[in-house]
Every structure is written in structure tokens, then in C-alpha cells.
Scaffold this motif. Structure first.
Motif, PDB file in Angstrom:
ATOM      1  N   THR A   1      21.341 -65.297 -67.892  1.00  0.00           N
ATOM      2  CA  THR A   1      21.022 -66.651 -67.451  1.00  0.00           C
ATOM      3  C   THR A   1      22.271 -67.480 -67.214  1.00  0.00           C
ATOM      4  N   GLY A   2      22.162 -68.392 -66.236  1.00  0.00           N
ATOM      5  CA  GLY A   2      23.187 -69.409 -66.060  1.00  0.00           C
ATOM      6  C   GLY A   2      23.010 -70.480 -67.119  1.00  0.00           C
ATOM      7  N   HIS A   3      24.035 -71.307 -67.295  1.00  0.00           N
ATOM      8  CA  HIS A   3      24.009 -72.310 -68.362  1.00  0.00           C
ATOM      9  C   HIS A   3      22.772 -73.210 -68.264  1.00  0.00           C
ATOM     10  N   GLY A   4      22.420 -73.602 -67.046  1.00  0.00           N
ATOM     11  CA  GLY A   4      21.297 -74.519 -66.880  1.00  0.00           C
ATOM     12  C   GLY A   4      19.946 -73.903 -67.194  1.00  0.00           C
ATOM     13  N   ASP A   5      19.901 -72.592 -67.265  1.00  0.00           N
ATOM     14  CA  ASP A   5      18.633 -71.913 -67.509  1.00  0.00           C
ATOM     15  C   ASP A   5      18.447 -71.479 -68.961  1.00  0.00           C
ATOM     16  N   VAL A   6      19.373 -71.861 -69.826  1.00  0.00           N
ATOM     17  CA  VAL A   6      19.294 -71.448 -71.224  1.00  0.00           C
ATOM     18  C   VAL A   6      17.984 -71.873 -71.885  1.00  0.00           C
ATOM     19  N   PRO A   7      17.511 -73.121 -71.699  1.00  0.00           N
ATOM     20  CA  PRO A   7      16.242 -73.499 -72.342  1.00  0.00           C
ATOM     21  C   PRO A   7      15.085 -72.582 -71.928  1.00  0.00           C
ATOM     22  N   MET A   8      15.065 -72.176 -70.651  1.00  0.00           N
ATOM     23  CA  MET A   8      14.002 -71.273 -70.192  1.00  0.00           C
ATOM     24  C   MET A   8      14.132 -69.910 -70.856  1.00  0.00           C
ATOM     25  N   ALA A   9      15.377 -69.443 -71.013  1.00  0.00           N
ATOM     26  CA  ALA A   9      15.590 -68.143 -71.652  1.00  0.00           C
ATOM     27  C   ALA A   9      15.180 -68.192 -73.120  1.00  0.00           C
ATOM     28  N   VAL A  10      15.481 -69.290 -73.780  1.00  0.00           N
ATOM     29  CA  VAL A  10      15.082 -69.454 -75.183  1.00  0.00           C
ATOM     30  C   VAL A  10      13.560 -69.423 -75.296  1.00  0.00           C
ATOM     31  N   ALA A  11      12.884 -70.091 -74.364  1.00  0.00           N
ATOM     32  CA  ALA A  11      11.416 -70.083 -74.365  1.00  0.00           C
ATOM     33  C   ALA A  11      10.892 -68.672 -74.159  1.00  0.00           C
ATOM     34  N   ALA A  12      11.561 -67.901 -73.304  1.00  0.00           N
ATOM     35  CA  ALA A  12      11.127 -66.525 -73.055  1.00  0.00           C
ATOM     36  C   ALA A  12      11.269 -65.672 -74.310  1.00  0.00           C
ATOM     37  N   VAL A  13      12.319 -65.885 -75.079  1.00  0.00           N
ATOM     38  CA  VAL A  13      12.505 -65.156 -76.333  1.00  0.00           C
ATOM     39  C   VAL A  13      11.356 -65.475 -77.283  1.00  0.00           C
ATOM     40  N   LYS A  14      10.947 -66.746 -77.312  1.00  0.00           N
ATOM     41  CA  LYS A  14       9.813 -67.124 -78.155  1.00  0.00           C
ATOM     42  C   LYS A  14       8.524 -66.446 -77.687  1.00  0.00           C
ATOM     43  N   GLU A  15       8.482 -66.086 -76.402  1.00  0.00           N
ATOM     44  CA  GLU A  15       7.304 -65.414 -75.846  1.00  0.00           C
ATOM     45  C   GLU A  15       7.385 -63.899 -75.964  1.00  0.00           C
ATOM     46  N   GLY A  16       8.470 -63.399 -76.568  1.00  0.00           N
ATOM     47  CA  GLY A  16       8.532 -61.960 -76.799  1.00  0.00           C
ATOM     48  C   GLY A  16       9.719 -61.228 -76.203  1.00  0.00           C
ATOM     49  N   ALA A  17      10.561 -61.918 -75.414  1.00  0.00           N
ATOM     50  CA  ALA A  17      11.758 -61.258 -74.895  1.00  0.00           C
ATOM     51  C   ALA A  17      12.689 -60.919 -76.050  1.00  0.00           C
ATOM     52  N   ALA A  18      13.486 -59.862 -75.875  1.00  0.00           N
ATOM     53  CA  ALA A  18      14.358 -59.420 -76.968  1.00  0.00           C
ATOM     54  C   ALA A  18      15.541 -60.353 -77.177  1.00  0.00           C
ATOM     55  N   ASP A  19      16.144 -60.842 -76.078  1.00  0.00           N
ATOM     56  CA  ASP A  19      17.359 -61.646 -76.214  1.00  0.00           C
ATOM     57  C   ASP A  19      17.746 -62.208 -74.852  1.00  0.00           C
ATOM     58  N   PHE A  20      18.810 -63.016 -74.837  1.00  0.00           N
ATOM     59  CA  PHE A  20      19.354 -63.485 -73.567  1.00  0.00           C
ATOM     60  C   PHE A  20      20.860 -63.691 -73.725  1.00  0.00           C
ATOM     61  N   LEU A  21      21.562 -63.645 -72.603  1.00  0.00           N
ATOM     62  CA  LEU A  21      23.008 -63.863 -72.571  1.00  0.00           C
ATOM     63  C   LEU A  21      23.343 -64.769 -71.396  1.00  0.00           C
ATOM     64  N   GLU A  22      24.275 -65.664 -71.610  1.00  0.00           N
ATOM     65  CA  GLU A  22      24.741 -66.507 -70.520  1.00  0.00           C
ATOM     66  C   GLU A  22      25.728 -65.758 -69.649  1.00  0.00           C
ATOM     67  N   LYS A  23      25.649 -65.988 -68.338  1.00  0.00           N
ATOM     68  CA  LYS A  23      26.632 -65.448 -67.405  1.00  0.00           C
ATOM     69  C   LYS A  23      27.846 -66.375 -67.355  1.00  0.00           C
ATOM     70  N   PRO A  24      29.033 -65.842 -67.170  1.00  0.00           N
ATOM     71  CA  PRO A  24      29.366 -64.405 -67.252  1.00  0.00           C
ATOM     72  C   PRO A  24      29.354 -63.967 -68.715  1.00  0.00           C
ATOM     73  N   CYS A  25      28.752 -62.836 -69.002  1.00  0.00           N
ATOM     74  CA  CYS A  25      28.597 -62.414 -70.394  1.00  0.00           C
ATOM     75  C   CYS A  25      29.701 -61.446 -70.807  1.00  0.00           C
ATOM     76  N   ASP A  26      30.017 -61.492 -72.071  1.00  0.00           N
ATOM     77  CA  ASP A  26      30.992 -60.561 -72.626  1.00  0.00           C
ATOM     78  C   ASP A  26      30.381 -59.156 -72.630  1.00  0.00           C
ATOM     79  N   HIS A  27      31.086 -58.207 -72.050  1.00  0.00           N
ATOM     80  CA  HIS A  27      30.531 -56.867 -71.906  1.00  0.00           C
ATOM     81  C   HIS A  27      30.268 -56.193 -73.247  1.00  0.00           C
ATOM     82  N   ARG A  28      31.122 -56.446 -74.211  1.00  0.00           N
ATOM     83  CA  ARG A  28      30.901 -55.822 -75.527  1.00  0.00           C
ATOM     84  C   ARG A  28      29.640 -56.362 -76.178  1.00  0.00           C
ATOM     85  N   THR A  29      29.419 -57.654 -76.014  1.00  0.00           N
ATOM     86  CA  THR A  29      28.206 -58.249 -76.572  1.00  0.00           C
ATOM     87  C   THR A  29      26.964 -57.704 -75.873  1.00  0.00           C
ATOM     88  N   LEU A  30      27.031 -57.583 -74.544  1.00  0.00           N
ATOM     89  CA  LEU A  30      25.894 -57.058 -73.799  1.00  0.00           C
ATOM     90  C   LEU A  30      25.597 -55.619 -74.199  1.00  0.00           C
TER      91      LEU A  30
END
Length: 205
Positions: A80-109
């Protein structure tokens, strides 16, 4: 280990992630849109889905909503881009495993995908076992379900016979058939097999 699906409309991101996962000896398949994924892929075949939140056409979140109707959904990690973080957080509450902001650290991903693949293996095993149990339960007759209900309540053959107004011999026959169909050898094994299944679900299929 099952393949990873990458669903992103940015070709640079798709190529970079495909290369990253291949350096870990993971199979990866890239899709340039949600529509492309829905047309060509069988979602349960993957061990993890890496999905961009904001895409042209069907968005990542809309795709996630559609995929939740699948019999089995592997872990989903949103990018997700920075502006979409709230939507990604909501998706996690709906059952998604996780989310990462772009550009994401490859080791973390890589660490998050590795954890998702591990979770998928465990969750898939549990799901397949439950599906197998549902098939066996579906083979029970209505009378066998009634006897099963009383067995799970801890009643003896004579008590079951009285409750259902049938002979003890008939109870014994039904009990033997239940054990055979559910592949157990005792009341203890029967209780252990069905301990996580709601009684209403067992007796009303």
C-alpha cells in the motif's frame, strides 16, 4: 511449498518481487490486474497472495472481498501507498495477514511472506481435515445423527434407546455404523474427533 501470487499493475514492482522471491527458491507468478488474476488463477492453489491495494479496475480490496467467498483463501499481504494505510489496516481486521507500505524493505517482506507460507501450510492442513470430516458426517443417516447426539451427551446405550424409543440392539447397530463411518473405535475417539464441531452442526446437516 506452494507458489506466491503477485498481483500489481506496476510492471516494475511485479518484476522486482518475482526476482526477489526466486532468489529464495520460491515459485512466484505475477498478474497485472485483479481481473487477470481472477481470469487465470485458482486462488486456493497459492500459498500466499501479495496484492497491491490500489490498482486500475478492480482494486486490491475489492479483489480481497471477492476472494473471501472462496472455500479456502491463502494468506493475503497487501502492498500500500501511505494514503491507503487505513484501508489496509481495515483489511487486516477483515482477515488479511498483513500489509506493507511501498517502497517496502525487502527483508521485511521476505519475512512476512515466509510467515504467511508457514501459516498457510498449517491452516490448509486444518481446513482439509475439517473438509474430510464434513464428508464423513454427511454419510450419516438422520437416525445415526440422533444417536450421535446422545452419544456425545455421554449417554449409555440403554439411555439412548429410551430417549429415541428404539431397542438397545438397534442403538448398538447405529453406534457401530457411526464408528465405521467416522473412522473411530471408541466413544473417547469420537469425542476427540468432534470436540471442535458445534453440536447443532453435527446433528442438522
Amino acid at each position: 511449498m506452494r507458489a506466491i501470487a503477485i498481483i500489481d499493475d506496476d510492471v516494475a514492482v511485479r518484476d522486482a518481487l518475482t526476482l526477489l522471491f526466486e532468489t529464495r527458491d520460491w515459485n512466484a507468478e505475477a498478474f497485472d490486474s485483479a481481473e487477470d488474476f481472477l481470469a487465470r488463477a485458482h486462488p486456493p492453489a497459492y500459498g500466499c497472495l501479495v496484492i497491491d491495494v490500489r490498482m486500475t479496475g478492480i482494486s486490491g480490496l475489492e479483489l480481497f472481498d471477492r476472494l473471501k467467498a472462496q472455500p479456502y483463501l491463502p494468506p493475503v499481504i497487501f502492498l500500500t501507498g501511505h494514503g491507503d494505510v487505513p484501508m489496509a489496516v481495515a483489511a487486516v481486521k477483515e482477515g488479511a495477514a498483513d500489509f506493507l507500505e511501498k517502497p517496502c524493505d525487502h527483508r521485511t517482506l521476505v519475512a512476512k511472506v515466509e510467515a504467511a507460507l508457514t501459516d498457510d501450510a498449517a491452516n490448509r492442513s486444518d481446513w482439509e481435515a475439517r473438509q474430510n470430516l464434513n464428508v464423513r458426517l454427511s454419510e450419516l443417516t438422520p437416525r445415526e445423527r440422533e444417536v450421535l447426539r446422545e452419544l456425545l451427551a455421554g449417554k449409555l446405550n440403554k439411555q439412548i434407546a429410551d430417549v429415541l424409543d428404539i431397542s438397545i440392539k438397534t442403538v448398538e447397530v447405529h453406534r457401530a455404523r457411526i464408528y465405521t463411518k467416522l473412522r473411530v473405535r471408541s466413544a473417547v475417539e469420537l469425542a476427540a474427533l468432534l470436540k471442535d464441531v458445534p453440536l447443532a452442526e453435527i446433528t442438522t446437516q
